[in-house]
Design an enzyme around this catalytic site. Structure first.
Site, PDB file in Angstrom:
ATOM      1  N   HIS A   1       2.392   5.768  10.173  1.00  0.00           N
ATOM      2  CA  HIS A   1       3.650   6.477  10.440  1.00  0.00           C
ATOM      3  C   HIS A   1       4.610   5.481  11.077  1.00  0.00           C
ATOM      4  O   HIS A   1       4.198   4.424  11.536  1.00  0.00           O
ATOM      5  CB  HIS A   1       3.413   7.687  11.348  1.00  0.00           C
ATOM      6  CG  HIS A   1       2.861   7.316  12.686  1.00  0.00           C
ATOM      7  ND1 HIS A   1       1.518   7.144  12.915  1.00  0.00           N
ATOM      8  CD2 HIS A   1       3.479   7.034  13.854  1.00  0.00           C
ATOM      9  CE1 HIS A   1       1.329   6.785  14.175  1.00  0.00           C
ATOM     10  NE2 HIS A   1       2.495   6.706  14.771  1.00  0.00           N
TER      11      HIS A   1
ATOM     12  N   CYS B   1      -2.008  10.184  15.116  1.00  0.00           N
ATOM     13  CA  CYS B   1      -1.583   8.788  15.030  1.00  0.00           C
ATOM     14  C   CYS B   1      -2.633   7.914  14.355  1.00  0.00           C
ATOM     15  O   CYS B   1      -2.379   6.738  14.081  1.00  0.00           O
ATOM     16  CB  CYS B   1      -1.263   8.246  16.419  1.00  0.00           C
ATOM     17  SG  CYS B   1       0.042   9.193  17.217  1.00  0.00           S
TER      18      CYS B   1
ATOM     19  N   HIS C   1       8.103   4.270  13.501  1.00  0.00           N
ATOM     20  CA  HIS C   1       8.906   4.499  14.710  1.00  0.00           C
ATOM     21  C   HIS C   1      10.179   3.672  14.627  1.00  0.00           C
ATOM     22  O   HIS C   1      10.186   2.585  14.044  1.00  0.00           O
ATOM     23  CB  HIS C   1       8.159   4.075  15.977  1.00  0.00           C
ATOM     24  CG  HIS C   1       6.955   4.885  16.291  1.00  0.00           C
ATOM     25  ND1 HIS C   1       7.022   6.196  16.706  1.00  0.00           N
ATOM     26  CD2 HIS C   1       5.646   4.577  16.236  1.00  0.00           C
ATOM     27  CE1 HIS C   1       5.811   6.650  16.902  1.00  0.00           C
ATOM     28  NE2 HIS C   1       4.944   5.701  16.619  1.00  0.00           N
TER      29      HIS C   1
ATOM     30  N   ASP D   1      10.580  -6.018  12.063  1.00  0.00           N
ATOM     31  CA  ASP D   1      11.406  -5.002  11.409  1.00  0.00           C
ATOM     32  C   ASP D   1      10.929  -4.718   9.984  1.00  0.00           C
ATOM     33  O   ASP D   1      10.764  -5.637   9.176  1.00  0.00           O
ATOM     34  CB  ASP D   1      12.866  -5.451  11.391  1.00  0.00           C
ATOM     35  CG  ASP D   1      13.810  -4.321  11.008  1.00  0.00           C
ATOM     36  OD1 ASP D   1      13.537  -3.161  11.375  1.00  0.00           O
ATOM     37  OD2 ASP D   1      14.814  -4.603  10.339  1.00  0.00           O
ATOM     38  N   HIS D   2      10.730  -3.455   9.687  1.00  0.00           N
ATOM     39  CA  HIS D   2      10.255  -2.995   8.377  1.00  0.00           C
ATOM     40  C   HIS D   2       8.904  -3.595   7.998  1.00  0.00           C
ATOM     41  O   HIS D   2       8.634  -3.864   6.832  1.00  0.00           O
ATOM     42  CB  HIS D   2      11.314  -3.240   7.291  1.00  0.00           C
ATOM     43  CG  HIS D   2      12.472  -2.294   7.414  1.00  0.00           C
ATOM     44  ND1 HIS D   2      13.440  -2.433   8.376  1.00  0.00           N
ATOM     45  CD2 HIS D   2      12.786  -1.184   6.734  1.00  0.00           C
ATOM     46  CE1 HIS D   2      14.314  -1.461   8.268  1.00  0.00           C
ATOM     47  NE2 HIS D   2      13.939  -0.671   7.285  1.00  0.00           N
TER      48      HIS D   2
ATOM     49  N   GLU E   1       9.158   3.896  22.291  1.00  0.00           N
ATOM     50  CA  GLU E   1       8.498   4.135  21.008  1.00  0.00           C
ATOM     51  C   GLU E   1       8.922   5.475  20.417  1.00  0.00           C
ATOM     52  O   GLU E   1       9.166   5.585  19.209  1.00  0.00           O
ATOM     53  CB  GLU E   1       6.988   4.095  21.215  1.00  0.00           C
ATOM     54  CG  GLU E   1       6.183   4.284  19.955  1.00  0.00           C
ATOM     55  CD  GLU E   1       4.717   4.313  20.254  1.00  0.00           C
ATOM     56  OE1 GLU E   1       3.974   3.528  19.693  1.00  0.00           O
ATOM     57  OE2 GLU E   1       4.307   5.151  21.092  1.00  0.00           O
TER      58      GLU E   1
ATOM     59  N   HIS F   1       2.911   1.846  11.934  1.00  0.00           N
ATOM     60  CA  HIS F   1       1.611   1.454  12.471  1.00  0.00           C
ATOM     61  C   HIS F   1       0.622   2.609  12.318  1.00  0.00           C
ATOM     62  O   HIS F   1       0.982   3.717  11.928  1.00  0.00           O
ATOM     63  CB  HIS F   1       1.708   1.005  13.934  1.00  0.00           C
ATOM     64  CG  HIS F   1       1.897   2.105  14.933  1.00  0.00           C
ATOM     65  ND1 HIS F   1       1.542   1.986  16.261  1.00  0.00           N
ATOM     66  CD2 HIS F   1       2.384   3.370  14.815  1.00  0.00           C
ATOM     67  CE1 HIS F   1       1.822   3.113  16.903  1.00  0.00           C
ATOM     68  NE2 HIS F   1       2.342   3.962  16.068  1.00  0.00           N
TER      69      HIS F   1
END
Ligand code: NI
Length: 149
Positions: free
Chosen positions: A41, A35, A43, A81-82, A125, A16
């Protein structure tokens, strides 16, 4: 009848970027710091789903965990996911903060819990950031003040 809470842990990896069109480039940087990096980046998110209900005397359980797993896998894990959270329609007009992610996961699950009721959603997170939503106002806990990313 006794009511018991059951919490199950799920994981997904996503990227995100914290950014809002409501602020200028400079203001975004001032608010979100690294961020706000345009490249985003990632998580390794951990999601804690808590269901509260009465124990089914036949099974001795509040909820069939395999059923809960299928539900959360379909509604949450496969969705995020991904992926790039910034591209998810659930974040249209919202920044992809942990607060908003916890609330979105709540909204995606709350009407689909087959037994008992959704008590809360927790989102880990980073090592130091945990977010929790229980259908009212979200709260953010930063344990040692370390940065978000
Ligand atoms: Ni982040």
């Amino acid at each position: 009848m006794d009511r018991v809470s059951v919490t199950r842990r799920y994981r997904f990896c996503a990227q995100h970027r914290l950014h809002t069109e409501q602020l200028s480039e400079e203001e975004n940087w001032a608010v979100f710091g690294k961020c706000n990096n345009p490249n985003g980046h990632g998580h390794n998110y951990v999601v804690l789903v808590t269901v509260t209900g009465e124990i089914d005397p036949r099974s001795g359980s509040v909820i069939d965990l395999r059923e809960l797993d299928r539900l959360v896998d379909d509604a949450i894990v496969k969705r995020f996911d991904h992926r790039d959270l910034n591209q998810d329609p659930g974040f249209a007009g919202r920044t992809t903060t942990g607060e908003n992610l916890a609330m979105l996961i709540w909204d995606l699950l709350v009407a689909r819990i087959p037994r008992g009721r959704l008590e809360k959603v927790g989102v880990i997170e980073t090592r130091d950031n945990y977010f929790e939503y229980a259908g009212s106002s979200p709260c953010r806990v930063t344990i040692d003040g370390a940065s978000h990313g």
